[in-house]
Motif scaffolding. Sequence first.
Motif, PDB file in Angstrom:
ATOM      1  N   GLU A  21      36.067  16.237  79.471  1.00  0.00           N
ATOM      2  CA  GLU A  21      34.947  17.041  79.942  1.00  0.00           C
ATOM      3  C   GLU A  21      35.387  18.467  80.237  1.00  0.00           C
ATOM      4  N   ARG A  25      34.077  21.922  78.361  1.00  0.00           N
ATOM      5  CA  ARG A  25      33.485  23.026  79.123  1.00  0.00           C
ATOM      6  C   ARG A  25      34.241  24.333  78.886  1.00  0.00           C
ATOM      7  N   PRO A  50      26.310  24.830  80.656  1.00  0.00           N
ATOM      8  CA  PRO A  50      26.096  24.907  82.102  1.00  0.00           C
ATOM      9  C   PRO A  50      27.151  25.755  82.782  1.00  0.00           C
ATOM     10  N   GLU A  95      16.639  24.286  75.326  1.00  0.00           N
ATOM     11  CA  GLU A  95      17.945  24.546  75.926  1.00  0.00           C
ATOM     12  C   GLU A  95      17.817  25.026  77.368  1.00  0.00           C
ATOM     13  N   HIS A 110      17.516  22.093  79.644  1.00  0.00           N
ATOM     14  CA  HIS A 110      18.811  21.479  79.957  1.00  0.00           C
ATOM     15  C   HIS A 110      19.479  22.188  81.129  1.00  0.00           C
ATOM     16  N   ARG A 156      19.649  20.717  85.063  1.00  0.00           N
ATOM     17  CA  ARG A 156      21.034  20.284  85.240  1.00  0.00           C
ATOM     18  C   ARG A 156      21.326  18.963  84.521  1.00  0.00           C
ATOM     19  N   HIS A 157      20.901  18.901  83.280  1.00  0.00           N
ATOM     20  CA  HIS A 157      21.151  17.687  82.505  1.00  0.00           C
ATOM     21  C   HIS A 157      22.643  17.447  82.299  1.00  0.00           C
ATOM     22  N   GLY A 158      23.415  18.516  82.268  1.00  0.00           N
ATOM     23  CA  GLY A 158      24.853  18.349  82.101  1.00  0.00           C
ATOM     24  C   GLY A 158      25.460  17.512  83.207  1.00  0.00           C
ATOM     25  N   ARG A 159      24.970  17.667  84.429  1.00  0.00           N
ATOM     26  CA  ARG A 159      25.503  16.893  85.549  1.00  0.00           C
ATOM     27  C   ARG A 159      25.155  15.417  85.411  1.00  0.00           C
ATOM     28  N   THR A 207      27.350  13.994  82.657  1.00  0.00           N
ATOM     29  CA  THR A 207      28.723  13.881  83.132  1.00  0.00           C
ATOM     30  C   THR A 207      28.880  12.698  84.082  1.00  0.00           C
ATOM     31  N   THR A 245      21.828   9.937  77.740  1.00  0.00           N
ATOM     32  CA  THR A 245      21.993  11.082  76.840  1.00  0.00           C
ATOM     33  C   THR A 245      20.734  11.299  76.015  1.00  0.00           C
ATOM     34  N   ASN A 298      21.434  18.057  69.883  1.00  0.00           N
ATOM     35  CA  ASN A 298      21.972  16.706  69.936  1.00  0.00           C
ATOM     36  C   ASN A 298      21.348  15.810  68.878  1.00  0.00           C
TER      37      ASN A 298
END
Length: 294
Positions: free
Chosen positions: A105, A109, A139, A167, A170, A174-177, A180, A200, A239
């Motif tokens: 990860e 990043r 992010p 985008e 996202h 905070r879709h990245g959190r 993750t 996902t 994606n």
Amino acid sequence: MRFDVYTPLLVSLLLPLISPVIARRVAPALAARVLTAAAVLTAAAATWSLILLTTALLGEAPPVVREAHEDGRPLADPVPEVIGLAACLALVMVVWRVQRAVRAERRTRRALRRLCEGHPRDTELVVAACEVPQAFAIPGRPGRILVTSAMLGALAPAERRVLLAHERAHLRHRHGRLVTAVTLAAAANPLLAPVRSAVTFLAERWADERAATEVGDRDTTARALARAALSARPGCALNFADRAVTRRIAALQTAPPPSLWPAAAAVLALGVGAALFAADATDDLVRLLFNALT
């Protein structure tokens, strides 16, 4: 403890079975949140259960236990020793997998952030001259949107609005959190890998719905997805994957799914239940040791 300690492992089997159903029938924003929360709770509870199961390996090692044996006080093994050994080995694998997931990860990043170096901090959109159609939400503080010139060239003006709205969703939500968190949960508990896939997918569906709302046209959003999918390499922009993008386009051609709170609450209850059973198993172990040593 003999039964409670295994319950989180049972939940680890049930959650992947129901996650595809929840992903299809519950609003993406709600489904993504509850599945992530349930997966994190279940992974934590299962890991703690493995720690409890390793108590079968204590034997004569701790001084307090050795003293109990010397005084003739009975100290029954909570679980068979072979199960404790298996749990210990599983814990080693958990640590290794989580460390590997964290490193991956961080590498991802850093690589994405390097692509935006040299641009002012208040620049949201970064356009890279590249012949490969790609788009990423990066992010951070600040969040960035990286789009290649090939992707912009493949879309009509209205479809570019969809891309940017997708985008931005996202970044805003905070879709990245979420991804993750569920990725680390699946690393700790490989049984939860299908839940990670579902979350996902739901993050993309969530962004699709937000883009459709912002643009005000579900058909345009579906066309943008289809055109970008035809232009992009699998997994690059928005994606994309053949099966996933087909499902996303089909979802945009129907009404948004409802927020089925009872179903969402049932999923969350699985994760909470796993944590409670792990806590109960801990209490049982503490009582067993206390009764043997007093």
